[in-house]
Design an enzyme around this catalytic site. Structure first.
Site, mmCIF file in Angstrom:
data_model
loop_
_atom_site.group_PDB
_atom_site.id
_atom_site.type_symbol
_atom_site.label_atom_id
_atom_site.label_comp_id
_atom_site.label_asym_id
_atom_site.label_seq_id
_atom_site.Cartn_x
_atom_site.Cartn_y
_atom_site.Cartn_z
ATOM 1 N N HIS A 290 -5.513 -7.519 2.291
ATOM 2 C CA HIS A 290 -4.606 -7.598 1.137
ATOM 3 C C HIS A 290 -4.040 -9.022 0.972
ATOM 4 C CE1 HIS A 290 -1.817 -4.951 -1.547
ATOM 5 N NE2 HIS A 290 -2.039 -6.124 -2.103
ATOM 6 N N ARG B 143 -5.762 -1.643 -6.215
ATOM 7 C CA ARG B 143 -5.059 -0.808 -5.249
ATOM 8 C C ARG B 143 -6.087 0.077 -4.556
ATOM 9 N NH1 ARG B 143 -1.538 -3.836 -4.964
ATOM 10 N NH2 ARG B 143 0.671 -3.557 -5.436
ATOM 11 N N GLU C 211 -3.390 1.659 3.567
ATOM 12 C CA GLU C 211 -3.348 0.435 4.375
ATOM 13 C C GLU C 211 -1.989 0.308 5.083
ATOM 14 O OE1 GLU C 211 -4.121 -2.195 0.934
ATOM 15 O OE2 GLU C 211 -2.136 -3.032 1.221
HETATM 16 C C1 DGY Z 1 0.932 -7.189 -5.952
HETATM 17 O O1 DGY Z 1 1.614 -8.101 -6.405
HETATM 18 O O2 DGY Z 1 0.843 -6.089 -6.500
HETATM 19 C C2 DGY Z 1 0.246 -7.439 -4.654
HETATM 20 O O3 DGY Z 1 -0.810 -6.561 -4.465
HETATM 21 C C3 DGY Z 1 1.237 -7.325 -3.520
HETATM 22 O O4 DGY Z 1 1.992 -6.206 -3.740
#
Ligand code: DGY
Length: 330
Positions: free
Chosen positions: A296, A249, A278
């Site tokens: 991402h 994250r 983001e």
């Molecule tokens: C997750 O599954 O946590 C991915 O980063 C998308 O949210």
């Protein structure tokens, strides 16, 4: 938890973003489903409204379901069935106060997220982003022995921060595919037989791990407890030619401290798939050549995004049939 099953109507379900068509069709068949056809992130006010109109909401990482969004006296919603493994965008304590169950989608995205972390590690080390930018700009003048010389990955030492499912999948690839030595930092102790599977060694603290590694890959949860886990002090502990990879994250890394470390060559490079705030990207990151950035994409394969949808569906069916959903996190 709100009494789940036993609704005398078909559950009314809100899907906050577009999903792969096959799972949208399955949802529409089973539930009274409303889709966010425009695929635009919803505001807190829209969520507060939705919480009074839907039996289930199916949010994802772009949805801020913090204390403010969940600030209601009562909710009709009994379950927030998150599409994704990470759920730091949901205030689980506030959900609990409203009697709302929260679920996520673990397992099904571990391989693809680890694949992407490997992609980033290789791109950073082998300067693939710089090379592609140069070539597309028409600036490549041809092969030469000193051109875009990077760092070897095979046989090097990889530090894995967070040894959950994705961390394990990363170790599998790095150790068995690239012959890397694995060092692990994890809050709880990892059993020796699991460590032995990857020739891995667990260290007690993150500060112990950082100076030992050529690559450090983050696989821990986000949220307030891990905000800026990697800041300037810890970046200073890394080897001057080491690389940082973040598919966890954005908030886990202090991006301004990272940009400083990259600009002053305190570390060799970095590769990020996730960003604090983001899709806005801190402008200072744009100026770092030794940084690879992807939007991402960790779980972004057809197979995984479909499997994530099915996992949400399983959690919903369990919940509305009165069973404990398999992936309940709160
Ligand atoms: C997750 O599954 O946590 C991915 O980063 C998308 O949210």
């Amino acid at each position: 938890m709100n009494a789940p099953a036993l609704l005398n109507h078909t559950p009314r379900v809100l899907v906050t973003r577009r999903w792969p068509a096959a799972v949208e069709a399955e949802l529409a068949e089973r539930f009274d489903t409303v889709f966010n056809v425009e695929d635009k992130p919803m505001s807190r006010a829209e969520f507060r409204e939705a919480l009074t109109h839907f039996d289930a909401i199916l949010p994802t990482v772009t949805d801020t379901l913090d204390a403010e969004a969940l600030d209601l006296d009562t909710a009709r919603t009994g379950i927030l069935a998150n599409y994704g493994v990470g759920y730091s965008h949901i205030d689980t304590a506030a959900a609990k106060t409203l009697g709302i169950t929260v679920t996520n989608t673990p397992d099904v995205l571990s391989e693809c997220t680890a694949d992407l972390a490997m992609t980033l590690m290789l791109m950073g080390a082998r300067r693939a982003g710089e090379g592609e930018r140069e070539l597309r700009a028409g600036a490549w003048t041809g092969w030469r022995p000193t051109h875009l010389v990077g760092s070897k990955v095979s046989g090097k030492t990889l530090g894995i921060v967070g040894f959950g499912r994705i961390g394990l999948a990363m170790a599998q690839r790095a150790h068995h595919g690239f012959g890397m030595k694995i060092i692990v930092y994890n809050r709880s102790s990892v059993s020796q037989d699991v460590l032995d599977r990857y020739g891995a060694k667990q260290v007690e603290t993150l500060d112990d791990l950082l100076p030992l590694c050529d690559f450090v890959s983050l696989h821990c949860p986000g949220g307030p407890e891990n905000r800026h886990l990697i800041g300037s002090r810890r970046l200073d502990l890394m080897k001057p030619d080491a690389f940082l990879i973040n598919t966890a994250r954005g908030e886990v890394v202090d991006e301004h401290a990272l940009a400083q470390a990259l600009m002053f060559d305190c570390i060799g490079g970095a590769a990020l798939d996730v960003f604090d705030g983001e899709p806005n990207i801190a402008p200072v990151l744009m100026d770092c050549d030794n940084l690879v950035m992807l939007p991402h994409l960790g779980s972004a394969t057809q197979e995984t995004r479909t499997a994530m949808g099915r996992r949400v569906l399983d959690n919903l069916v369990d919940f509305f049939d009165g069973r404990e959903p398999g992936d309940r996190v709160a």
